[in-house]
Every structure is written in structure tokens, then in C-alpha cells.
Design a protein around this motif. Sequence first.
Motif, PDB file in Angstrom:
ATOM      1  N   VAL A  12       0.908  -1.232  -0.073  1.00 43.88           N
ATOM      2  CA  VAL A  12      -0.024  -0.028   0.038  1.00 43.88           C
ATOM      3  C   VAL A  12       0.987   1.087  -0.146  1.00 43.88           C
ATOM      4  N   GLY A  20      -4.778   5.155   3.377  1.00 41.53           N
ATOM      5  CA  GLY A  20      -3.658   4.377   3.288  1.00 41.53           C
ATOM      6  C   GLY A  20      -3.451   3.346   4.651  1.00 41.53           C
ATOM      7  N   THR A  23      -6.338   1.423   5.163  1.00 40.02           N
ATOM      8  CA  THR A  23      -6.243   0.149   4.159  1.00 40.02           C
ATOM      9  C   THR A  23      -5.418  -0.977   4.775  1.00 40.02           C
ATOM     10  N   VAL A  89      -2.046  -1.498  -3.755  1.00 44.39           N
ATOM     11  CA  VAL A  89      -3.059  -0.513  -3.652  1.00 44.39           C
ATOM     12  C   VAL A  89      -2.266   0.915  -3.644  1.00 44.39           C
ATOM     13  N   ASN A  91      -2.315   4.458  -3.339  1.00 42.99           N
ATOM     14  CA  ASN A  91      -2.896   5.346  -2.728  1.00 42.99           C
ATOM     15  C   ASN A  91      -2.344   6.637  -2.677  1.00 42.99           C
ATOM     16  N   ILE A 145      -6.705   4.281  -5.860  1.00 38.14           N
ATOM     17  CA  ILE A 145      -7.445   5.262  -5.137  1.00 38.14           C
ATOM     18  C   ILE A 145      -7.563   6.547  -5.868  1.00 38.14           C
ATOM     19  N   VAL A 226     -11.839  -0.976  -0.742  1.00 43.66           N
ATOM     20  CA  VAL A 226     -10.601  -1.849  -1.358  1.00 43.66           C
ATOM     21  C   VAL A 226     -10.374  -3.057  -0.791  1.00 43.66           C
TER      22      VAL A 226
END
Length: 263
Positions: A12, A20, A23, A89, A91, A145, A226
Amino acid sequence: MTARFDTYGVMVTGAARGIGEATARRFAAEGAGVLVADLDEEAARRTASAIEADGGRAVGVGCDVADSAAVGEAVEVAVAAFGTLDVLVNNAYSCSERRDGFTDERDEDWQRDLDICLIGTMRCSRAALPHLSAAPGRRGAVVNIGSVNGLSYFGNHSYSAAKAGLISLTRSLAVESASSGVRVNMVAPGTIRTPAWQGRERVLEAAARSYPLGRVGEPSDIAAAVAFLASQDAAWITGITLPVEGGILGVNLGFMEALQQVE
């Protein structure tokens, strides 16, 4: 909480705080090993330590998504730490301050926002995709994101343009990566209560009144979306942008207020 991500390795970006961090904590709570990557290395390590203190698996690293070499190194740290990289991810973001008008926009603001939000996502995805493609059970996934700014007008021109570009990149990568079993999707948050709003709580209170659901979002709202898109619960979903925005895209307050003024 169920361990949907047991044996997964997850990276992430922009994960030291806010969306973040929430997540990263969500994935760790569901069994994943999480690479907490952030420009602020000290904060990334603190967040990773906090996750481990709660019983999760996490490693914190400094990572500037504007630097291809740093991105590549972070991806390799994730693979070395967890033996696999199954989910990325994206972000990390940059949102330049609002100007009085479009003619006051500065080149350097546009370059920064595009470089972090859009090109940074490309750099991270490019470095991660070979590992995501090798993930067992075709479970590799990228979740970007975005923002409602990429879907409608909410100001911040350079940030909005970058997030709109991210919608196209998400679709393109989804098609490009489908044959290797990697899914690519995006979450588009509305106003979220993050540290970026610190000192502007009254602005958040005013914003909440514009949302049909009566509140601004919390980082956990985005983390949940997510996690869904990264999971096998979404195994037949790719290339989509999922707004998580409390209904704000369904209203036109200016139009409603104009009507009320003449009634």
C-alpha cells in the motif's frame, strides 16, 4: 474478522496515515502481510510497528512514487518479506492548493499532481505486475485510489485531471492484465476525514450537510471497499471505478438552491 487474505502479500503506498493506513490495517486484520510504503519513512515504520503490535504482519519502508528506482526497491522488499506480492494499492497522492481561478494555475503544481497521482500509479503498477501475474490462483489485483474529483467538478483542477486520467489508466491496465489473471479496479472516495483536514474541522462539518447520508466518510469506509475489490469476492470484476461517496454524486445542490430561491 475473516482471514480472506491469509498468505497474501500486499503493498500500500501513502500508507503511513489516513486512507492508506486504514487500508493497510484492514488487510493485516484479514491475514495479509502488508508493506507500508510512504514518502515519510519514519511514519511508515511507526504504522507498521503499530500493526505488528496489534498482531498483524507489516514492514514499513520509505518510498517516493516519483522515483522509479525507489518504487522497484519497495516492491522487492515486499516480495522478500512475504514471499509473494498479490495486491497493490496505489494510494499515494498530491493535491495542490486551490487557486483563485484557472488562470492562476502553476505548471509546477500540475506537474507534481500528475507525477504522483497518475504517473506514480503507473510506476508502481509497472514494477508490481510481474509479481502480481505470478500470484497463485489468479488472485493478483491492483486497486487504485481515485476521487469523485475525477468524476465531477469539485475544484482542484490539477488533482482532478490526474484522478480523471487514473480512470482511463485503470481501464487500460485491466484489459492489458486480464490474460495474466490480474484484476485492476479503482475506488473513488468522496470527502474523507483524514489528517489532511486537520485544523479544518468546521469545513468538514459544513461538507457533511451536503451528503445525502449525512456525514463525510471515514478512512475505514474506503478500506472496506478496497478490500472487497482486492478479494476473491470480486473475482469477476475488473476495470471499474467504484464511487464510495455517501451519495454526493447523486445531488445537484446548486440547482436545488436556485429553485428554492424563486419558489
